[in-house]
Design an enzyme around this catalytic site. Structure first.
Site, mmCIF file in Angstrom:
data_model
loop_
_atom_site.group_PDB
_atom_site.id
_atom_site.type_symbol
_atom_site.label_atom_id
_atom_site.label_comp_id
_atom_site.label_asym_id
_atom_site.label_seq_id
_atom_site.Cartn_x
_atom_site.Cartn_y
_atom_site.Cartn_z
ATOM 1 N N GLY A 122 4.315 5.940 -16.726
ATOM 2 C CA GLY A 122 4.551 6.877 -15.636
ATOM 3 C C GLY A 122 5.307 6.229 -14.494
ATOM 4 N NE ARG A 123 1.204 4.998 -11.053
ATOM 5 C CZ ARG A 123 0.070 4.396 -10.762
ATOM 6 N NH1 ARG A 123 -0.342 4.364 -9.526
ATOM 7 N NH2 ARG A 123 -0.664 3.842 -11.716
ATOM 8 C CG ASN A 178 -1.043 6.820 -18.857
ATOM 9 O OD1 ASN A 178 -1.704 7.557 -18.121
ATOM 10 N ND2 ASN A 178 0.163 6.413 -18.522
ATOM 11 N N GLY A 179 -1.539 3.806 -18.164
ATOM 12 C CA GLY A 179 -2.071 3.231 -16.925
ATOM 13 C C GLY A 179 -1.538 1.844 -16.673
ATOM 14 C CE LYS A 210 -0.934 11.427 -19.006
ATOM 15 N NZ LYS A 210 -1.430 11.759 -17.673
ATOM 16 C CB CYS A 212 -4.313 16.814 -13.246
ATOM 17 S SG CYS A 212 -3.720 16.993 -11.558
ATOM 18 N N PRO A 250 3.983 12.617 -18.253
ATOM 19 C CG PRO A 250 2.205 14.094 -18.649
ATOM 20 C CD PRO A 250 2.795 12.788 -19.101
ATOM 21 C CG MET A 251 4.512 11.054 -13.705
ATOM 22 S SD MET A 251 5.202 9.523 -13.085
ATOM 23 C CE MET A 251 6.659 9.349 -14.117
ATOM 24 C CD GLN A 259 0.157 17.343 -19.001
ATOM 25 O OE1 GLN A 259 0.522 17.495 -17.845
ATOM 26 N NE2 GLN A 259 -0.526 16.288 -19.407
HETATM 27 C C1 LIG Z 1 3.698 11.735 -8.972
HETATM 28 C C2 LIG Z 1 2.789 11.849 -10.164
HETATM 29 C C3 LIG Z 1 2.625 13.070 -10.785
HETATM 30 C C4 LIG Z 1 1.785 13.195 -11.907
HETATM 31 N N1 LIG Z 1 1.714 14.390 -12.571
HETATM 32 C C5 LIG Z 1 1.025 14.464 -13.750
HETATM 33 C C6 LIG Z 1 1.099 15.626 -14.572
HETATM 34 O O1 LIG Z 1 1.798 16.607 -14.256
HETATM 35 N N2 LIG Z 1 0.383 15.629 -15.725
HETATM 36 C C7 LIG Z 1 -0.408 14.569 -16.129
HETATM 37 O O2 LIG Z 1 -1.027 14.616 -17.189
HETATM 38 N N3 LIG Z 1 -0.457 13.452 -15.379
HETATM 39 C C8 LIG Z 1 0.248 13.370 -14.229
HETATM 40 N N4 LIG Z 1 0.274 12.197 -13.540
HETATM 41 C C9 LIG Z 1 -0.421 11.024 -14.104
HETATM 42 C C10 LIG Z 1 0.540 10.212 -14.993
HETATM 43 O O3 LIG Z 1 0.978 10.956 -16.108
HETATM 44 C C11 LIG Z 1 -0.148 8.922 -15.502
HETATM 45 O O4 LIG Z 1 -1.276 9.281 -16.273
HETATM 46 C C12 LIG Z 1 -0.613 8.029 -14.356
HETATM 47 O O5 LIG Z 1 0.379 7.907 -13.353
HETATM 48 C C13 LIG Z 1 -0.964 6.629 -14.883
HETATM 49 O O6 LIG Z 1 0.137 6.046 -15.537
HETATM 50 P P1 LIG Z 1 1.093 4.977 -14.805
HETATM 51 O O7 LIG Z 1 0.215 3.875 -14.293
HETATM 52 O O8 LIG Z 1 2.030 4.528 -15.893
HETATM 53 O O9 LIG Z 1 1.765 5.690 -13.679
HETATM 54 C C14 LIG Z 1 1.063 12.059 -12.395
HETATM 55 C C15 LIG Z 1 1.224 10.843 -11.744
HETATM 56 C C16 LIG Z 1 2.073 10.712 -10.639
HETATM 57 C C17 LIG Z 1 2.221 9.362 -9.995
#
Ligand SMILES: Cc1cc2nc3c(=O)[nH]c(=O)nc-3n(C[C@H](O)[C@H](O)[C@H](O)COP(=O)(O)O)c2cc1C
Length: 327
Positions: free
Chosen positions: A226-227, A202-203, A141, A102, A17-18, A72
Site C-alpha cells: 500500500g503506502r 500486507n502491512g 481482505k 477498513c 486498495p487505497m 473491492q
Molecule cells: C490512504 C489509504 C487508504 C486506504 N483505503 C483502503 C481501502 O479502500 N480498502 C482497504 O481494504 N484498505 C485500505 N487501506 C489499507 C491498505 O490497503 C493497507 O491494508 C494498509 O495501508 C497496510 O498496508 P501498507 O503498510 O502496505 O500501507 C488504505 C490505506 C491508506 C493509507
C-alpha cells in the site's frame, strides 16, 4: 507462483486498495512502471455499486488492458454486497474482493470494514451470498483482528475459505492498531498454516528486504503493498527483479521527476478543477516525497503551491537543484 484460481498474479505482488489513491490514474502509473501482478480499485460501497450510482460507476472504471484487476466492495448487507459483486463481475473485473479491514470510523459505524471481524456469523452470510452471486474468483481482505484480545484472523479466514473465498489478504495490524502498533507476524503465519487457499501478506512491505523477511517468517504466497507503493511506485519492479535473481535499481532523478510530472498531468486531465487535482497532488506528495532525497523540501514546495502550474514548476525547480547537487 501465486495463482488465484486460474489467474496468475505476476511476481506474487498486488497493489493494495487505497481510498483516494488507487484510482485509475494512480493504477496506470503503477502498471506503467511494471512488476505489479494485481491492481485493485479503492473500496467501493456495495449498495452504491448495486444501484449503479453515477459517481460510483466512475470510481470502478478500469482500462481494458488492466488485467488482472480486482474491484473491492464494502458494506454489511449480504444482499447489497452480493448485488455489488455481481455488478463488478458484469463490468469485467477478474476478481471481487470483500473489505474486512477498513478501520475508518465512518465505515465501522455502519458495521462494515474491520468491524465485521467481530461478527463471524454476519461474515458467513456475506461470504456465502457473495460467493453464490459470482463465478469469478472472490477474495477477502482483513486485519489480524479487532484488537489485541481478539486476533481472530485465523478462524475468520478459515471460515471464508470454507464458504468459498479463493484467497485472503491479511494486514498484520488489528483495527485498534490503525496504522501504528508493534509488528507481529505470528497471526499471519497461523493463517497461512490453517488455510489451503493463497494467503497474501500486507502491512509495511516497502522493499525487497521486508518482502523477503515477511515471506520467510509467514510462508505467505504473495505480498500486497500500500503506502510503500505511493512512496516508491518502483517497489514492484524492484522486488520482481530481485525474485528473478537480478539487482534492483533505484530510479534516477530524471525518472522520479518525469513520473511525478506525468502523474500530475494525468490528474490535471482527470479532475475538472484545479482544486481537485491540487488536493490529490498534495495527498500523494505526502508519501512520494519520503522516497526522495531532501524530500521534506519538495513536500513543502508542493504543499505551498497555490495552483497546479505552480506545483509543477516547483517540482521541476526542485529536481533541477538536485541534479546540480549530484553533478
Ligand atoms: C490512504 C489509504 C487508504 C486506504 N483505503 C483502503 C481501502 O479502500 N480498502 C482497504 O481494504 N484498505 C485500505 N487501506 C489499507 C491498505 O490497503 C493497507 O491494508 C494498509 O495501508 C497496510 O498496508 P501498507 O503498510 O502496505 O500501507 C488504505 C490505506 C491508506 C493509507
Amino acid at each position: 507462483m501465486l495463482m488465484i484460481r486460474d489467474i496468475e498474479i505476476a511476481n506474487g505482488l498486488a497493489l493494495a486498495p487505497m481510498e483516494g489513491v488507487t484510482d485509475l490514474t494512480f493504477r496506470r502509473l503503477v502498471r506503467q512502471i511494471g512488476g505489479c501482478g494485481l491492481t485493485c480499485t479503492e473500496f467501493i460501497p456495495a449498495r452504491g455499486l448495486a444501484e449503479q450510482h453515477k459517481k460510483i460507476m466512475e470510481m470502478v472504471k478500469f482500462d481494458v488492458d488492466e488485467s488482472p484487476v480486482a474491484i473491492q466492495v464494502f458494506g454489511r448487507d449480504p444482499v447489497a454486497l452480493a448485488e455489488g459483486a455481481k455488478i463488478a463481475q458484469d463490468l469485467g473485473a477478474h476478481i471481487v474482493d470483500l473489505n474486512m479491514g477498513c478501520p475508518s470510523k465512518q465505515v465501522c459505524r455502519n458495521s462494515g470494514g474491520s468491524s465485521l471481524m467481530k461478527e463471524p456469523d454476519v461474515v458467513r452470510d456475506i461470504v456465502r451470498a457473495m460467493r453464490a452471486a459470482v463465478e469469478i474468483p472472490f477474495t477477502v481482505k482483513m486485519r489480524s483482528g479487532w484488537d489485541q484480545d481478539s486476533k481472530n484472523a485465523p478462524d475468520l479466514a478459515y471460515l471464508c475459505q470454507e464458504e468459498g473465498a479463493e484467497a485472503v489478504t491479511v494486514h498484520w495490524r488489528t483495527r485498534e492498531d490503525k496504522y501504528g502498533g508493534e509488528r507481529e507476524l505470528d497471526t499471519l503465519a497461523e493463517v497461512k498454516r490453517r488455510l489451503s487457499i493463497p494467503v497474501i501478506a500486507n502491512g509495511d512491505i516497502v522493499d525487497v528486504s521486508s518482502a523477503l523477511s515477511t515471506q520467510a517468517y509467514t510462508k505467505c504466497d504473495g505480498w500486497m503493498i500500500g503506502r510503500g507503493a505511493i512512496k516508491n511506485p518502483w517497489v514492484f519492479r524492484q522486488i520482481a527483479t530481485a525474485l528473478a535473481g537480478g539487482t534492483p535499481q533505484e530510479p534516477s532523478l530524471d525518472e522520479r521527476e518525469q513520473t511525478l510530472l506525468d502523474y500530475y498531468e494525468a490528474l490535471r486531465n482527470r479532475f475538472n478543477s484545479d482544486h481537485g487535482a491540487l488536493g490529490r497532488m498534495k495527498k500523494i506528495a505526502r508519501y512520494f516525497t519520503e522516497g526522495v532525497h531532501d524530500g521534506a523540501e519538495l513536500r513543502k514546495l508542493i504543499f505551498h503551491s497555490a495552483t497546479v502550474e505552480e506545483a509543477e514548476e516547483n517540482v521541476r525547480a526542485f529536481f533541477e537543484r538536485q541534479r546540480q547537487l549530484v553533478a
